[in-house]
Design a protein around this motif. Structure first.
Motif, PDB file in Angstrom:
ATOM      1  N   LYS A  22      10.578 -21.872  41.634  1.00 15.41           N
ATOM      2  CA  LYS A  22       9.218 -22.065  41.154  1.00 15.41           C
ATOM      3  C   LYS A  22       9.283 -22.679  39.765  1.00 15.41           C
ATOM      4  CE  LYS A  22       7.408 -19.928  44.686  1.00 15.41           C
ATOM      5  NZ  LYS A  22       6.804 -20.728  45.766  1.00 15.41           N
ATOM      6  N   CYS A  38       2.394 -20.477  36.690  1.00  9.89           N
ATOM      7  CA  CYS A  38       2.998 -21.407  37.637  1.00  9.89           C
ATOM      8  C   CYS A  38       2.437 -22.801  37.368  1.00  9.89           C
ATOM      9  CB  CYS A  38       2.703 -20.984  39.071  1.00  9.89           C
ATOM     10  SG  CYS A  38       3.517 -22.054  40.266  1.00  9.89           S
ATOM     11  N   CYS A  43      -2.213 -22.742  41.764  1.00 11.39           N
ATOM     12  CA  CYS A  43      -1.403 -21.567  42.128  1.00 11.39           C
ATOM     13  C   CYS A  43      -1.762 -20.437  41.155  1.00 11.39           C
ATOM     14  CB  CYS A  43       0.087 -21.882  42.057  1.00 11.39           C
ATOM     15  SG  CYS A  43       1.108 -20.452  42.482  1.00 11.39           S
ATOM     16  N   TRP A  45      -0.242 -17.641  40.301  1.00 13.78           N
ATOM     17  CA  TRP A  45       0.793 -16.804  39.667  1.00 13.78           C
ATOM     18  C   TRP A  45       0.699 -16.902  38.143  1.00 13.78           C
ATOM     19  CZ3 TRP A  45       4.697 -16.672  36.197  1.00 13.78           C
ATOM     20  CH2 TRP A  45       5.638 -15.630  36.302  1.00 13.78           C
ATOM     21  N   HIS A  67       2.119 -16.479  44.772  1.00 12.85           N
ATOM     22  CA  HIS A  67       2.271 -17.930  44.704  1.00 12.85           C
ATOM     23  C   HIS A  67       1.619 -18.567  45.923  1.00 12.85           C
ATOM     24  CE1 HIS A  67       5.038 -18.765  41.360  1.00 12.85           C
ATOM     25  NE2 HIS A  67       5.703 -17.676  41.675  1.00 12.85           N
ATOM     26  N   THR A  68       0.932 -19.669  45.722  1.00 12.82           N
ATOM     27  CA  THR A  68       0.432 -20.437  46.865  1.00 12.82           C
ATOM     28  C   THR A  68       1.150 -21.788  46.900  1.00 12.82           C
ATOM     29  OG1 THR A  68      -1.361 -21.278  45.496  1.00 12.82           O
ATOM     30  CG2 THR A  68      -1.855 -19.378  46.884  1.00 12.82           C
ATOM     31  N   CYS A  69       2.114 -21.959  45.998  1.00  9.27           N
ATOM     32  CA  CYS A  69       2.818 -23.235  45.904  1.00  9.27           C
ATOM     33  C   CYS A  69       4.043 -23.240  46.824  1.00  9.27           C
ATOM     34  CB  CYS A  69       3.259 -23.458  44.460  1.00  9.27           C
ATOM     35  SG  CYS A  69       4.357 -22.179  43.853  1.00  9.27           S
TER      36      CYS A  69
HETATM   37 ZN   LIG Z   1       3.303 -20.900  42.241  1.00  5.39          ZN
END
Ligand SMILES: [Zn+2]
Length: 144
Positions: A22, A38, A43, A45, A67-69
């Motif tokens: 990340k 992030c 994202c 985070w 996280h959505t990445c």
């Molecule tokens: Zn992320």
């Protein structure tokens, strides 16, 4: 989570970022607080570290571990210094290694795509450190 200071926090976050692939960046790095976020757009985070007024310690006061990445291959955290640290022994044991070989090794073991020029800087760093150390040993032996 408690830390002794900003540096300890940053080191831990960078280690985490490299291991988890990340890209984390530090924003709002101020006197008594620092926020790690992030780098991926949208994202969520985030991790906020604050100095407590009671004790001389730093606490994580806000943390969203979601996280959505995607896993990043373009990880800016993988710097030439960190490549040098990680592969120092390997580079020294294989001085004839091409930069392409080093690049492939970084890709395989750190899951990061790095440029050849970054590999070149990493190799130069390792060689410079090695040279400094050897020079030190020689000067002790021969009293230069
Ligand atoms: Zn992320």
């Amino acid at each position: 989570m408690k830390f002794n200071g900003k540096k300890e926090f940053k080191d831990a976050i960078i280690k985490y970022g490299i291991a988890e692939r990340k890209v984390i960046k530090f924003i709002k790095d101020e006197g008594d607080r620092i926020r790690a976020k992030c780098d991926w757009p949208m994202c969520p985070w985030v991790c906020l570290l604050k100095k407590t007024s009671l004790a001389e310690s730093w606490l994580v006061t806000s943390f969203n571990d979601e996280h959505t990445c995607p896993k990043r291959r373009d990880n800016r955290l993988v710097t030439s210094t960190r490549i040098a640290d990680r592969f120092e022994r390997l580079i020294r044991a294989n001085p004839a290694w091409s930069l392409h070989h080093l690049q492939a090794t970084v890709q395989q073991e750190m899951f990061a795509n790095v440029s050849l020029s970054k590999c070149k800087r990493a190799k130069a760093l390792v060689m410079a450190r090695w040279f400094d150390r050897t020079k030190g040993e020689y000067s002790r032996l021969y009293d230069y």
